[in-house]
Design a protein around this motif. Structure first.
Motif, PDB file in Angstrom:
ATOM      1  N   SER A 294       0.812  -1.217   0.000  1.00 43.57           N
ATOM      2  CA  SER A 294       0.000   0.000   0.000  1.00 43.57           C
ATOM      3  C   SER A 294       0.845   1.266   0.000  1.00 43.57           C
ATOM      4  CB  SER A 294      -0.918   0.003   1.229  1.00 43.57           C
ATOM      5  OG  SER A 294      -0.152   0.044   2.419  1.00 43.57           O
ATOM      6  N   ASN A 295       0.191   2.355  -0.403  1.00 41.59           N
ATOM      7  CA  ASN A 295       0.784   3.709  -0.354  1.00 41.59           C
ATOM      8  C   ASN A 295       2.067   3.840  -1.155  1.00 41.59           C
ATOM      9  OD1 ASN A 295      -1.253   4.743   1.423  1.00 41.59           O
ATOM     10  ND2 ASN A 295      -0.222   3.744   3.142  1.00 41.59           N
TER      11      ASN A 295
ATOM     12  N   ASN B 145       4.585   1.835  -1.372  1.00 40.04           N
ATOM     13  CA  ASN B 145       5.777   1.263  -0.744  1.00 40.04           C
ATOM     14  C   ASN B 145       6.267   0.040  -1.512  1.00 40.04           C
ATOM     15  OD1 ASN B 145       6.133   2.938   1.676  1.00 40.04           O
ATOM     16  ND2 ASN B 145       4.173   2.082   2.320  1.00 40.04           N
TER      17      ASN B 145
ATOM     18  N   GLY C  18      -4.889  -1.613  -0.924  1.00 38.05           N
ATOM     19  CA  GLY C  18      -4.485  -0.393  -0.238  1.00 38.05           C
ATOM     20  C   GLY C  18      -4.057   0.710  -1.175  1.00 38.05           C
ATOM     21  N   ALA C  19      -4.500   0.621  -2.435  1.00 39.25           N
ATOM     22  CA  ALA C  19      -4.297   1.716  -3.388  1.00 39.25           C
ATOM     23  C   ALA C  19      -5.590   2.537  -3.409  1.00 39.25           C
ATOM     24  CB  ALA C  19      -3.941   1.150  -4.761  1.00 39.25           C
ATOM     25  N   ASP C  20      -6.025   3.011  -4.573  1.00 43.58           N
ATOM     26  CA  ASP C  20      -7.308   3.709  -4.622  1.00 43.58           C
ATOM     27  C   ASP C  20      -8.437   2.690  -4.627  1.00 43.58           C
ATOM     28  OD1 ASP C  20      -8.395   3.499  -7.717  1.00 43.58           O
ATOM     29  OD2 ASP C  20      -6.207   3.414  -7.547  1.00 43.58           O
TER      30      ASP C  20
ATOM     31  N   GLY D 215      -3.654   0.960   4.258  1.00 41.16           N
ATOM     32  CA  GLY D 215      -3.600   1.910   3.154  1.00 41.16           C
ATOM     33  C   GLY D 215      -4.866   2.678   2.842  1.00 41.16           C
ATOM     34  N   TRP D 216      -6.012   2.315   3.429  1.00 38.25           N
ATOM     35  CA  TRP D 216      -7.259   3.009   3.121  1.00 38.25           C
ATOM     36  C   TRP D 216      -7.636   4.005   4.210  1.00 38.25           C
ATOM     37  CZ3 TRP D 216      -9.821  -2.376   2.306  1.00 38.25           C
ATOM     38  CH2 TRP D 216      -9.547  -2.841   1.001  1.00 38.25           C
ATOM     39  N   THR D 217      -8.225   5.117   3.807  1.00 46.45           N
ATOM     40  CA  THR D 217      -8.947   5.958   4.759  1.00 46.45           C
ATOM     41  C   THR D 217     -10.288   5.276   5.041  1.00 46.45           C
ATOM     42  OG1 THR D 217      -9.935   7.221   2.957  1.00 46.45           O
ATOM     43  CG2 THR D 217      -7.870   8.070   3.877  1.00 46.45           C
TER      44      THR D 217
ATOM     45  N   CYS E  92      -7.216   0.109   7.662  1.00 43.05           N
ATOM     46  CA  CYS E  92      -6.881   1.490   8.012  1.00 43.05           C
ATOM     47  C   CYS E  92      -5.704   1.542   8.989  1.00 43.05           C
ATOM     48  CB  CYS E  92      -8.098   2.169   8.640  1.00 43.05           C
ATOM     49  SG  CYS E  92      -9.574   2.162   7.580  1.00 43.05           S
TER      50      CYS E  92
END
Length: 366
Positions: free
Chosen positions: A23-24, A26, A167-169, A197-199, A221
């Motif tokens: 995610s994010n 990385n 954990g991407a979009d 990775g998620w809000t 999250c």
């Protein structure tokens, strides 16, 4: 028996796939692992290994392992490595927090205890509770169609449990989950691991969009509280990982009904001594576990295998064979994957012998 010396070795572990992404944005291409040798006046040496997943995953990093060992090692010299509770209290008193630094010393002392008693570590952890340890395969985050194609490729290697790195979009992650779910066969298990990775609003979108899919949602999250909100929004089975860092986090999660499964990472909680405590609490509470670590090579894989082998099968959700991801062997006798499973060695201790040519010269001697 007394500890006489602590040595540390730095080893690079390149990946067969070239890159591991989550995610994010990385990613890691070459893992930086630290192997620790604990030497004794009885002529027995035990080995442990700690390999953080880069520097942006957990509060741990490769250089931190070795600098922390410089601080910590003098406090365990002259202690009995077989007195594991005494050893762990001494480490906790001399260095507050930083459990990942202590983990490799703790594991090496379990290796010593096994060698001294002539027993494999799994026997010391409670005995052989299962014969074949079921493994999962992490599917590195790439384009959705390519990830789904990788599921089929890894199934050919015997895996039946697949952990998608999402954990991407939200839109691309929904596509990742649906395309990979279409590749599942009866008996397969699919986990969508967002690695924090998620809000919350993205997590809400994803779990709502895939509510008809047979998939586990893992660590959506960054915080426990955000994950608990998402847990209460979905009926899908739920896994917690990064926010379960010790017994306190685990007991809170049990009280809140926050998860159906946890990922128990041995170095994150400080080694086998504390991982065993958490494992036993999960078994008593009816919570299955993925037995694993942040990353590592042959010694980490052997450590995982011994803890998993001593865990009842119904509570062993899966485990990880990290040494199959890399291109470098650092020890002989480590478990090898056979048709999606592995076994711990029956030899005394961890049952591994480091390949000293692969380790090179020690970077730390205390």
């Amino acid at each position: 028996m007394k500890i006489t010396s602590i040595k540390a070795y730095q080893v690079d572990l390149p990946l067969k796939e070239g890159r591991y992404s989550w995610s994010n944005g990385n990613f890691v291409e070459v893992f930086d692992s630290t192997v620790v040798a604990v030497e004794t006046d009885a002529g027995i040496t035990g080995y442990g290994e700690c390999c953080p997943l880069g520097s942006a995953y957990l509060p741990a990093y490769a250089l931190g392992v070795r600098s922390g060992l410089m601080e910590l090692a003098p406090s365990v010299i002259r202690l009995d490595p077989r007195a594991l509770d005494v050893l762990n209290r001494a480490m906790d008193e001399s260095l507050r927090g930083h459990p990942y630094i202590k983990a490799a010393i703790d594991v090496a002392c379990w290796d010593i205890l096994g060698q001294a008693t002539g027993l494999p570590v799994y026997q010391l952890l409670g005995g052989k509770a299962q014969d074949d340890i079921q493994l999962y395969r992490a599917i590195s985050q790439i384009e959705p169609k390519a990830m789904a194609a990788n599921v089929a490729g890894y199934r050919d290697e015997g895996y039946t449990k697949f952990q998608l790195k999402v954990g991407a979009d939200a839109d691309s992650d929904i596509e990742r989950i649906r395309l990979s779910a279409a590749e599942m066969r009866p008996g397969d298990v699919l986990v969508a691991d967002a690695n924090t990775g998620w809000t919350m609003h993205e997590a809400a979108r994803v779990v709502n969009a895939v509510r008809d899919v047979d998939v586990y949602i893992e660590q959506p999250c960054p915080t426990y509280e955000e994950c608990l909100v998402t847990r209460r929004r979905t009926t899908l089975p739920f896994v917690l990982d990064e926010v379960i860092g010790g017994v306190g986090d685990l007991t809170r999660g049990l009280a809140d009904g926050a998860m159906d499964v946890i990922n128990l990472k041995i170095s994150k909680v400080g080694g086998l001594t504390k991982a065993r405590l958490m494992r036993d609490l999960c078994v008593q509470s009816g919570i299955p576990m993925t037995i694993e670590d942040t990353w590592g090579g042959d010694i980490v894989t052997a450590t995982i295998a011994h803890l998993a082998q001593s865990t009842p099968e119904e509570f062993s959700f899966s485990a990880t064979d990290f040494n199959s991801y890399g291109t470098v062997d650092i020890a002989e006798g480590a478990p090898k994957r056979v048709n999606g499973t592995m076994k711990a060695s029956d030899a005394p201790g961890l049952g591994v012998t480091p390949i000293m040519a692969a380790l090179g010269d020690p970077v730390l001697v205390v």
